[in-house]
Design a protein around this motif. Structure first.
Motif, PDB file in Angstrom:
ATOM      1  N   SER A  36       0.822  -1.222   0.000  1.00 33.42           N
ATOM      2  CA  SER A  36       0.000   0.000   0.000  1.00 33.42           C
ATOM      3  C   SER A  36       0.853   1.268   0.000  1.00 33.42           C
ATOM      4  O   SER A  36       0.366   2.353   0.343  1.00 33.42           O
ATOM      5  N   ALA A  37       2.098   1.171  -0.405  1.00 32.05           N
ATOM      6  CA  ALA A  37       3.010   2.321  -0.401  1.00 32.05           C
ATOM      7  C   ALA A  37       2.510   3.423  -1.330  1.00 32.05           C
ATOM      8  O   ALA A  37       1.715   3.186  -2.245  1.00 32.05           O
ATOM      9  N   VAL A  38       3.013   4.628  -1.075  1.00 33.03           N
ATOM     10  CA  VAL A  38       2.692   5.795  -1.898  1.00 33.03           C
ATOM     11  C   VAL A  38       3.998   6.444  -2.339  1.00 33.03           C
ATOM     12  O   VAL A  38       4.882   6.699  -1.521  1.00 33.03           O
ATOM     13  N   LEU A  39       4.108   6.683  -3.648  1.00 30.69           N
ATOM     14  CA  LEU A  39       5.257   7.366  -4.239  1.00 30.69           C
ATOM     15  C   LEU A  39       4.770   8.702  -4.777  1.00 30.69           C
ATOM     16  O   LEU A  39       3.823   8.750  -5.574  1.00 30.69           O
ATOM     17  N   VAL A  40       5.397   9.791  -4.329  1.00 34.72           N
ATOM     18  CA  VAL A  40       4.997  11.128  -4.749  1.00 34.72           C
ATOM     19  C   VAL A  40       6.177  11.789  -5.448  1.00 34.72           C
ATOM     20  O   VAL A  40       7.289  11.794  -4.928  1.00 34.72           O
ATOM     21  N   GLY A  41       5.929  12.319  -6.629  1.00 33.74           N
ATOM     22  CA  GLY A  41       6.961  13.032  -7.375  1.00 33.74           C
ATOM     23  C   GLY A  41       6.323  14.131  -8.193  1.00 33.74           C
ATOM     24  O   GLY A  41       5.094  14.275  -8.205  1.00 33.74           O
ATOM     25  N   PRO A  42       7.126  14.899  -8.902  1.00 34.08           N
ATOM     26  CA  PRO A  42       6.585  15.975  -9.723  1.00 34.08           C
ATOM     27  C   PRO A  42       5.563  15.505 -10.762  1.00 34.08           C
ATOM     28  O   PRO A  42       4.680  16.259 -11.155  1.00 34.08           O
ATOM     29  N   GLU A  43       5.672  14.249 -11.193  1.00 32.96           N
ATOM     30  CA  GLU A  43       4.740  13.726 -12.194  1.00 32.96           C
ATOM     31  C   GLU A  43       3.385  13.371 -11.610  1.00 32.96           C
ATOM     32  O   GLU A  43       2.431  13.144 -12.341  1.00 32.96           O
ATOM     33  N   GLY A  44       3.305  13.234 -10.289  1.00 36.83           N
ATOM     34  CA  GLY A  44       2.041  12.876  -9.652  1.00 36.83           C
ATOM     35  C   GLY A  44       2.237  11.891  -8.519  1.00 36.83           C
ATOM     36  O   GLY A  44       3.347  11.700  -8.019  1.00 36.83           O
ATOM     37  N   VAL A  45       1.137  11.241  -8.157  1.00 33.79           N
ATOM     38  CA  VAL A  45       1.119  10.311  -7.023  1.00 33.79           C
ATOM     39  C   VAL A  45       0.832   8.908  -7.547  1.00 33.79           C
ATOM     40  O   VAL A  45      -0.106   8.704  -8.317  1.00 33.79           O
ATOM     41  N   ALA A  46       1.651   7.955  -7.122  1.00 37.74           N
ATOM     42  CA  ALA A  46       1.416   6.540  -7.431  1.00 37.74           C
ATOM     43  C   ALA A  46       1.055   5.861  -6.121  1.00 37.74           C
ATOM     44  O   ALA A  46       1.812   5.940  -5.149  1.00 37.74           O
ATOM     45  N   GLU A  47      -0.095   5.213  -6.097  1.00 37.07           N
ATOM     46  CA  GLU A  47      -0.571   4.550  -4.888  1.00 37.07           C
ATOM     47  C   GLU A  47      -0.607   3.053  -5.109  1.00 37.07           C
ATOM     48  O   GLU A  47      -1.238   2.582  -6.053  1.00 37.07           O
ATOM     49  N   GLY A  48       0.084   2.327  -4.276  1.00 35.91           N
ATOM     50  CA  GLY A  48       0.109   0.877  -4.381  1.00 35.91           C
ATOM     51  C   GLY A  48       1.248   0.394  -5.256  1.00 35.91           C
ATOM     52  O   GLY A  48       1.798   1.126  -6.088  1.00 35.91           O
ATOM     53  N   LEU A  49       1.606  -0.839  -5.045  1.00 37.57           N
ATOM     54  CA  LEU A  49       2.765  -1.439  -5.705  1.00 37.57           C
ATOM     55  C   LEU A  49       2.684  -1.420  -7.224  1.00 37.57           C
ATOM     56  O   LEU A  49       3.664  -1.120  -7.908  1.00 37.57           O
ATOM     57  N   GLU A  50       1.521  -1.731  -7.766  1.00 37.52           N
ATOM     58  CA  GLU A  50       1.378  -1.782  -9.220  1.00 37.52           C
ATOM     59  C   GLU A  50       1.655  -0.427  -9.862  1.00 37.52           C
ATOM     60  O   GLU A  50       2.395  -0.325 -10.848  1.00 37.52           O
ATOM     61  N   GLN A  51       1.092   0.640  -9.307  1.00 44.22           N
ATOM     62  CA  GLN A  51       1.324   1.978  -9.856  1.00 44.22           C
ATOM     63  C   GLN A  51       2.775   2.410  -9.686  1.00 44.22           C
ATOM     64  O   GLN A  51       3.353   3.032 -10.580  1.00 44.22           O
TER      65      GLN A  51
END
Length: 141
Positions: free
Chosen positions: A30-45
């Motif tokens: 359930s991790a969240v990755l945030v960067g200038p391109e946007g937010v990725a929620e969950g492993l698949e994203q």
């Protein structure tokens, strides 16, 4: 139990090896990755974000050059280098086709780790530096 820096260092190694399967092992489901391109929620994203980046920069390499001294979160300054060969997602949401230009972009990240897995990962980099290096078209008046 590993420190946040141990986990983040392993994540950098997996990125530099271009091993998406291994890279995904360092994020919680359930991790969240945030960067200038946007937010990725969950492993698949999150894996999709890295897949796009490695397609755009097939020789991409992250070189950490400074680590803050506290244990969590893991704060690291780094340099991303590579050759822009494929479609690159820009912070504005547009894609820029491969320019064959070499890039060297400075950035930093903040990774929070629980139970040896990254739960949140924020990435910051100089967007203007990236856009100018890949030849993003200038807006004319």
């Amino acid at each position: 139990m590993s420190t946040a820096y141990d986990v983040r260092d392993e994540l950098f190694r997996a990125f530099n090896d271009h091993d998406l399967g291994q890279l995904s092992q360092y994020y919680s489901p359930s991790a969240v990755l945030v960067g200038p391109e946007g937010v990725a929620e969950g492993l698949e994203q999150i894996v999709t974000v890295y897949e796009h980046l490695l397609t755009a920069l097939p020789d991409a390499r992250l070189t950490p050059w400074y680590k803050a001294t506290f244990s969590d979160p893991a704060v690291t300054e780094w340099m991303l280098t590579g050759t822009h060969m494929g479609p690159l997602l820009l912070p504005c949401g547009r894609y820029l086709e491969g320019s064959r230009r070499h890039i060297a972009v400075r950035g930093c990240c903040v990774a929070h780790v629980e139970d040896d897995k990254v739960i949140t990962h924020q990435q910051y980099y100089d967007q203007l530096e990236l856009c100018s290096q890949v030849g993003f078209p200038r807006v004319s008046k």
